[in-house]
Design an enzyme around this catalytic site. Sequence first.
Site, PDB file in Angstrom:
ATOM      1  N   GLN B 202       0.873  -1.176   0.000  1.00  0.00           N
ATOM      2  CA  GLN B 202       0.000   0.000   0.000  1.00  0.00           C
ATOM      3  C   GLN B 202       0.911   1.228   0.000  1.00  0.00           C
ATOM      4  O   GLN B 202       1.439   1.631   1.028  1.00  0.00           O
ATOM      5  CB  GLN B 202      -0.929  -0.046   1.212  1.00  0.00           C
ATOM      6  CG  GLN B 202      -1.785  -1.326   1.228  1.00  0.00           C
ATOM      7  CD  GLN B 202      -2.805  -1.389   0.096  1.00  0.00           C
ATOM      8  OE1 GLN B 202      -3.683  -0.534   0.000  1.00  0.00           O
ATOM      9  NE2 GLN B 202      -2.682  -2.396  -0.786  1.00  0.00           N
ATOM     10  N   ARG B 222      -4.250   3.418   4.734  1.00  0.00           N
ATOM     11  CA  ARG B 222      -3.513   4.152   3.711  1.00  0.00           C
ATOM     12  C   ARG B 222      -3.921   3.657   2.322  1.00  0.00           C
ATOM     13  O   ARG B 222      -4.358   2.526   2.142  1.00  0.00           O
ATOM     14  CB  ARG B 222      -2.011   4.021   3.907  1.00  0.00           C
ATOM     15  CG  ARG B 222      -1.476   2.626   3.751  1.00  0.00           C
ATOM     16  CD  ARG B 222       0.004   2.496   4.201  1.00  0.00           C
ATOM     17  NE  ARG B 222       0.791   3.590   3.744  1.00  0.00           N
ATOM     18  CZ  ARG B 222       1.315   4.506   4.563  1.00  0.00           C
ATOM     19  NH1 ARG B 222       1.176   4.389   5.874  1.00  0.00           N
ATOM     20  NH2 ARG B 222       2.012   5.504   4.076  1.00  0.00           N
ATOM     21  N   ALA B 243     -11.538   2.345   4.704  1.00  0.00           N
ATOM     22  CA  ALA B 243     -10.612   1.540   3.900  1.00  0.00           C
ATOM     23  C   ALA B 243      -9.771   2.409   2.967  1.00  0.00           C
ATOM     24  O   ALA B 243      -9.955   3.634   2.887  1.00  0.00           O
ATOM     25  CB  ALA B 243     -11.384   0.493   3.113  1.00  0.00           C
ATOM     26  N   HIS B 244      -8.882   1.774   2.241  1.00  0.00           N
ATOM     27  CA  HIS B 244      -7.945   2.499   1.389  1.00  0.00           C
ATOM     28  C   HIS B 244      -8.634   3.256   0.262  1.00  0.00           C
ATOM     29  O   HIS B 244      -9.575   2.791  -0.328  1.00  0.00           O
ATOM     30  CB  HIS B 244      -6.845   1.593   0.840  1.00  0.00           C
ATOM     31  CG  HIS B 244      -7.258   0.344   0.166  1.00  0.00           C
ATOM     32  ND1 HIS B 244      -6.343  -0.530  -0.342  1.00  0.00           N
ATOM     33  CD2 HIS B 244      -8.463  -0.203  -0.072  1.00  0.00           C
ATOM     34  CE1 HIS B 244      -6.967  -1.548  -0.866  1.00  0.00           C
ATOM     35  NE2 HIS B 244      -8.246  -1.372  -0.713  1.00  0.00           N
ATOM     36  N   ASN B 245      -8.128   4.451   0.028  1.00  0.00           N
ATOM     37  CA  ASN B 245      -8.570   5.296  -1.086  1.00  0.00           C
ATOM     38  C   ASN B 245     -10.004   5.793  -0.965  1.00  0.00           C
ATOM     39  O   ASN B 245     -10.585   6.288  -1.937  1.00  0.00           O
ATOM     40  CB  ASN B 245      -8.339   4.578  -2.421  1.00  0.00           C
ATOM     41  CG  ASN B 245      -6.858   4.290  -2.643  1.00  0.00           C
ATOM     42  OD1 ASN B 245      -6.385   3.173  -2.439  1.00  0.00           O
ATOM     43  ND2 ASN B 245      -6.113   5.319  -2.978  1.00  0.00           N
TER      44      ASN B 245
END
EC number: 2.3.1.191
Lengths: 361, 361, 361
Positions: B202, B222, B243-245
């Site tokens: 990540q 991240r 969560a990511h993004n």
Amino acid sequence: MNNNDISYTLQALAEHLDARLIGDGARQVRALATLGDAGPDDIAFLANRAYLKYLPGTRAGAVLLHPSHADECPVACLTLDNPYLGYARLSRLFDPLAARFEAGVHESAIVSPSARIGENVQIGPQAVIEAGVVIERDVVVGPGCVVGADSVIGEGSRLHANATVAHGVMIGKRTILHSGCVIGGDGFGFAHDGSRWHKIAQLGGVVLGDDVEVGSCSSIDRGALGDTLIGNDVKIDSQVQIAHNVQIGDHSALAGCVGIAGSTRVGRHCMLGGGVGLSGHLTLCDGVQVTGMSLVSHSIHEPGVYSSGAGGTMPNSQWRKNAVRFKQLDALAKRLSRLEKRRDEKPDVERQRDEKYKDDS
Amino acid sequence: MNNNDISYTLQALAEHLDARLIGDGARQVRALATLGDAGPDDIAFLANRAYLKYLPGTRAGAVLLHPSHADECPVACLTLDNPYLGYARLSRLFDPLAARFEAGVHESAIVSPSARIGENVQIGPQAVIEAGVVIERDVVVGPGCVVGADSVIGEGSRLHANATVAHGVMIGKRTILHSGCVIGGDGFGFAHDGSRWHKIAQLGGVVLGDDVEVGSCSSIDRGALGDTLIGNDVKIDSQVQIAHNVQIGDHSALAGCVGIAGSTRVGRHCMLGGGVGLSGHLTLCDGVQVTGMSLVSHSIHEPGVYSSGAGGTMPNSQWRKNAVRFKQLDALAKRLSRLEKRRDEKPDVERQRDEKYKDDS
Amino acid sequence: MNNNDISYTLQALAEHLDARLIGDGARQVRALATLGDAGPDDIAFLANRAYLKYLPGTRAGAVLLHPSHADECPVACLTLDNPYLGYARLSRLFDPLAARFEAGVHESAIVSPSARIGENVQIGPQAVIEAGVVIERDVVVGPGCVVGADSVIGEGSRLHANATVAHGVMIGKRTILHSGCVIGGDGFGFAHDGSRWHKIAQLGGVVLGDDVEVGSCSSIDRGALGDTLIGNDVKIDSQVQIAHNVQIGDHSALAGCVGIAGSTRVGRHCMLGGGVGLSGHLTLCDGVQVTGMSLVSHSIHEPGVYSSGAGGTMPNSQWRKNAVRFKQLDALAKRLSRLEKRRDEKPDVERQRDEKYKDDS
């Protein structure tokens, strides 16, 4: 886990549990195990009829069970009216953590000079005890724990590694806080001015009673003005969130992933299943049980078992068809009513017709 | 919580809030309390008509309220058009944490020589500040916190005890991270080769805006490549997973136990109730509110209030009967349609028959 | 995140991935980026047809893609049959964390003299390694982590900052524990004596396999007697709760906020969506997928995709009407059956009547 230093005679265990011993009291057991797994050095227990089938073939050194099963036990036994309770009491004798206790403040711990530390206290490496804290006697504060200013940790309580207690939190006696839990973080309070949020300082604290347990990574937020109150003998599992000014009555149990919104009051002897959510400002009376993953959005005034949700899983292809219908449910109900109404009107029409034909005939 | 060192005159409070004072401006108050609980040394507030009944009998030293209620107030009062906002601003004056601030790096903290620490910063015991970190002025880093390499903590922010910021995370000004929260853990990304998982590193970071708050034990992962983005004035309660993004627009608020899956974008001024789940790769436009424990599995393009789920609790015995029917819902709907169709066909049949008989007659 | 020290030639990357290179092998790339964001120093990838539209206009230095798209690529490319897997492998080359590794025990870490620390191990500031612990070679223990007595951390594993491993936990090789996670907190076990709870000491441990990943703030509880068992290559997202004596088979993946109650067994190659809850004492066979926020309350014996719940969101005003009907669902179904029954009885009546008229005619 091998705990090779722990060993008891059956006689000693029988006395500890106030159980009747059938067999050789001098025999030693060194661990607790299930009926299926136990070997000659272990003591097993039978507390659930589902496991009765393992009794005749057990290799355990001894079995703790109800007197009614003593005849079927091929090895020594300790009989008790509530063998599950006996198992609980026995389990604590075999806990290696108890044996590992060593009083003293680790040299790497930071303890404020204004903190008051009782007798026989263990404070682990890298722990931090802030100003004005009171740690009563026989407390264990694990490695990496932080106890915030002016908080009190009651006699015999244990904070596992990396637990966090914020400032102004009162924790009762024999209470257990597991790793990663946070007691006394800010409640979620903001005022909106029409365009943005303004924080409401959370000026209350948290009060935990005696014999409370809080699981790993659970959080209990501090009150906005008054305190968040957790009664005595309240058991809280892991990943639970308790918001500001919630009150939980004595002897209640909350399973994993429960979330309780602000100012809700849960009665005594309540049980909330895993993932249950309670909306804010509700009251649940004593003796309420809520099944797993239910959403409680209204107060409950009668003890009993409650549920919500659309029920258990089904194959996704089948589920999709049903879930689509849920969106039509009100329309379906109205269509059914319309049909019933027309059906109910029929007899008259038919009766008239029948009568007409009767006349004709 | 006793905060005996905090005291203000009503005159000073009126000036701070830009409120109209009715009563003795020299009078001192030492704490904030509810109308029902307040005593002569306290200032109370009335921001919700439900509590109006407590006004005539209040023992408060003064009350903050709307001008329309001033006549009914038996004691001194400060009047404001938005008394709840006034309460928020007042609450921060009585926060003992503000008073406890003491600039300096505790001797047990580990601060990398390559970190840049601003003026008037407090770094608590056992904290760790890694290489390349920038801590801007007026920041508080609590005991046991870790700030990972190359991260930036903006001016006036506060990390409570045992909060964790991973490497390469940008945190804005006046942002508050509560204990146990984790900013910048890896997003959940793996490629499957047909038999096993391969980790996707990540490589993105997390960017938190100004005036953000993140509750106890919450996690913001991240990004996989780009960053996870949290706007300004976003308020995140405890036990929340982002969560990511994911992207969250300014001024949105997420209640406890919310979970947002990867790459979903939440607009500005959104409000997600407790336990809400958002699937991945969705877009929620500005001004969307989702009620507690709803699952959002499709994008929402119109502001408004949205819900899912089967509704509130009922007694378990009643619920079981309904939940069983949910599995039959599609079949029930089809049976209803069939019945309607046959009913609708009836008139023709009957008409024909009637006509036949007409001929007969 | 700038990682200016990382740079590879396309030739080197092609060899690492065993990919076919089309273009200048001496060209350097310094980062990984999406097709849309990539610049001339970046390598991008195309693994999903939805992004094919970005390929003609990409500014990337090179693109990793399937051979079938090589003709459409305006820049250098590396072709592979599984470009998503290629992306995963590539991502790890660009991870700055790998570069930052520095073997050694930080002087502020507290390591028990009875712990055995392998070669090439990094133990961060303020970490605590208790008695009897074994840390195998190439392990990273981050700042503030605690590893409890007698636990084992397998070769090549990484504990991120403020992760907690309790006593007697076995962790396999190349396993990653994210910040704030807790492995080995007590399971939730109590016996009730009719009036209050008695703690059952949790005497089992936790065994994590090789190549496991556990997300931020997740908790895996220790077993009551036997161990909680997590297989090899099991991937667990953030905010997940795994109760005592749960077993998870190899290669299964659990998304964020999943909760699994005690003694449930999940098979191999299972996938649980975000917020899924599994009741206790269930068995899920290999290859079961459960969609987000479903409650699984019965065992599943056939591989496939399963769901529960009332489906996705709708406007609250519409939802209220449907949710009210859910409480009437059993009654509605009974009304429908009654209607069908009356309808089905009709033909006989009508037949008789028809016959009667036939006679008449």
